[in-house]
Motif scaffolding. Structure first.
Motif, PDB file in Angstrom:
ATOM      1  N   MET A  34      14.730  -9.318  -7.960  1.00  0.00           N
ATOM      2  CA  MET A  34      14.331  -9.328  -6.562  1.00  0.00           C
ATOM      3  C   MET A  34      14.010  -7.901  -6.129  1.00  0.00           C
ATOM      4  N   GLY A  35      13.202  -7.774  -5.089  1.00  0.00           N
ATOM      5  CA  GLY A  35      12.819  -6.445  -4.663  1.00  0.00           C
ATOM      6  C   GLY A  35      12.625  -6.338  -3.164  1.00  0.00           C
ATOM      7  N   TRP A  36      12.611  -5.103  -2.703  1.00  0.00           N
ATOM      8  CA  TRP A  36      12.268  -4.772  -1.321  1.00  0.00           C
ATOM      9  C   TRP A  36      11.074  -3.831  -1.342  1.00  0.00           C
ATOM     10  N   TYR A  37      10.108  -4.115  -0.488  1.00  0.00           N
ATOM     11  CA  TYR A  37       8.948  -3.265  -0.261  1.00  0.00           C
ATOM     12  C   TYR A  37       8.936  -2.858   1.212  1.00  0.00           C
ATOM     13  N   ARG A  38       8.118  -1.870   1.522  1.00  0.00           N
ATOM     14  CA  ARG A  38       7.918  -1.516   2.921  1.00  0.00           C
ATOM     15  C   ARG A  38       6.474  -1.099   3.141  1.00  0.00           C
ATOM     16  N   GLN A  39       6.043  -1.256   4.378  1.00  0.00           N
ATOM     17  CA  GLN A  39       4.687  -0.862   4.748  1.00  0.00           C
ATOM     18  C   GLN A  39       4.711  -0.217   6.122  1.00  0.00           C
ATOM     19  N   ALA A  40       4.353   1.058   6.146  1.00  0.00           N
ATOM     20  CA  ALA A  40       4.250   1.791   7.397  1.00  0.00           C
ATOM     21  C   ALA A  40       2.844   1.617   7.959  1.00  0.00           C
ATOM     22  N   PRO A  41       2.674   1.784   9.272  1.00  0.00           N
ATOM     23  CA  PRO A  41       1.353   1.625   9.881  1.00  0.00           C
ATOM     24  C   PRO A  41       0.323   2.524   9.215  1.00  0.00           C
ATOM     25  N   GLY A  42      -0.801   1.956   8.832  1.00  0.00           N
ATOM     26  CA  GLY A  42      -1.878   2.732   8.237  1.00  0.00           C
ATOM     27  C   GLY A  42      -1.663   3.113   6.784  1.00  0.00           C
ATOM     28  N   LYS A  43      -0.584   2.621   6.179  1.00  0.00           N
ATOM     29  CA  LYS A  43      -0.289   2.966   4.788  1.00  0.00           C
ATOM     30  C   LYS A  43      -0.205   1.705   3.933  1.00  0.00           C
ATOM     31  N   GLN A  44      -0.292   1.913   2.620  1.00  0.00           N
ATOM     32  CA  GLN A  44      -0.174   0.791   1.694  1.00  0.00           C
ATOM     33  C   GLN A  44       1.282   0.358   1.567  1.00  0.00           C
ATOM     34  N   ARG A  45       1.466  -0.900   1.224  1.00  0.00           N
ATOM     35  CA  ARG A  45       2.801  -1.401   0.964  1.00  0.00           C
ATOM     36  C   ARG A  45       3.337  -0.716  -0.297  1.00  0.00           C
ATOM     37  N   GLU A  46       4.589  -0.265  -0.248  1.00  0.00           N
ATOM     38  CA  GLU A  46       5.170   0.441  -1.382  1.00  0.00           C
ATOM     39  C   GLU A  46       6.505  -0.180  -1.780  1.00  0.00           C
TER      40      GLU A  46
END
Length: 113
Positions: A34-46
């Protein structure tokens, strides 16, 4: 029903802590990474962190030593404990099950300076 449902997140001051949880249903949770990703405004999901069925973990370098991923193979949940939060951690955080490329709906984390 096959789904991932996140909870937690919110607004916190820099240096504070938050916890995210993800409840999985309809998948063979205990046998899958399982994993967690994040996406900030204007940036790619990481990618933020992953945890294997046996508990082996990976963290992206920017969160190492501050975030902890954990799982409960009985409750079918995966959590992300976030400490020493920084404004640059502000993002929508997503739970991910690679086995089905399944995503949660996202949980907002906002860190104020």
């Amino acid at each position: 029903q096959v789904q991932l449902v996140e909870s937690g997140g919110g607004l916190v001051q820099a240096g504070g802590s938050l916890r995210l949880s993800c409840a999985a249903s309809g998948i063979a949770f205990s046998r899958n990474t399982m994993g967690w990703y994040r996406q900030a405004p204007g940036k790619q999901r990481e990618l933020v962190a992953t945890i294997s069925p046996g508990g082996a973990t990976y963290y992206t370098i920017t969160v190492r030593g501050r975030f902890t991923i954990s799982r409960d193979n009985v409750e079918n949940t995966v959590s992300l404990h976030m400490n020493s939060l920084k404004p640059e951690d502000t993002a929508a955080y997503y739970c991910h099950a690679p086995v089905l490329d399944l995503w949660g709906q996202g949980a907002q984390v906002t860190v104020s300076s």
